[in-house]
Design a protein around this motif. Sequence first.
Motif: not given
Length: 281
Positions: A5, A9, A107-108, A130, A136
């Motif tokens: 992840q 990102v 960052d969400v 996402f 998220a």
Amino acid sequence: MEAQQNEIVRQQKETWNKFSRGWKKWDDLVMEFSKPMGEKIIDALALTHDSFVLDIASGTGEPALSIAARLKTGRVIATDISEGMLEVADEHAHKRGIKNFETQLADVFDLPFSDNTFDAVSCRFGFMFFPDMKAALREIVRVLKPGGRIATTVWGPPEKNPWISAMMAALGKNMELPAPLPDTPSIFRCAPEGMMEELFKQSGLKKVNATEVSSELKIGTFDNYWTLMNEVAAPVVAAMEKADTATKSKIRQDLYDLITARQTDGHIKFTGTAILISGEK
């Protein structure tokens, strides 16, 4: 999973920073195209004059700027992972004289806000990118006040979005394009019927509602469309970088043949259809 992840990102941040100047160049056109989606988000949030609003994946500033312009004593924080995009958003706020607006790099998955902070959360065309949409949404719900509302838009299916599916069809005809892996970021990831409503309900949100919102991209000439796709559409740019000169020429010709039927007096128009999803904490 977390390492994967984080890498996604990181790559997204690099991509959006890379394209931020291109987005600035085409911002008026793109924002006009997506304006109906932003207006529906605002309507779904049921804002009051003093609402404190968080905009996620704000990019160049919408719908955050439009929300801020409507609030009398409220304010808006616009977040994104791209410094370049937020710089454009700040420029827009300055030009429009909007004072109750600020940007914050965030960052969400790790929002720098306390629990139950915001009256409403908006997110236009962010969820499909996402890496972990459930995580998220958990973080978004965490910072939303009880009774607060969230509204987002995601793109509908390819057949209802020829503005991008036409380009991808021309690419696919001439190149081997890898299919998106299941549950990984891609533009049509959230299009399946009922998918986003179920995600909202699983997160504990109430009064979940979904509806379609359509708009029209008035791109003008074929050259405008070709340039737009090659300056702001990351999947297109990534594919074109792997194509040789002859293949690029063939893609351009095939695309031209595909969309000339859409021309009226030399002007090209495309339909775009999104899904608006809203809910209440």
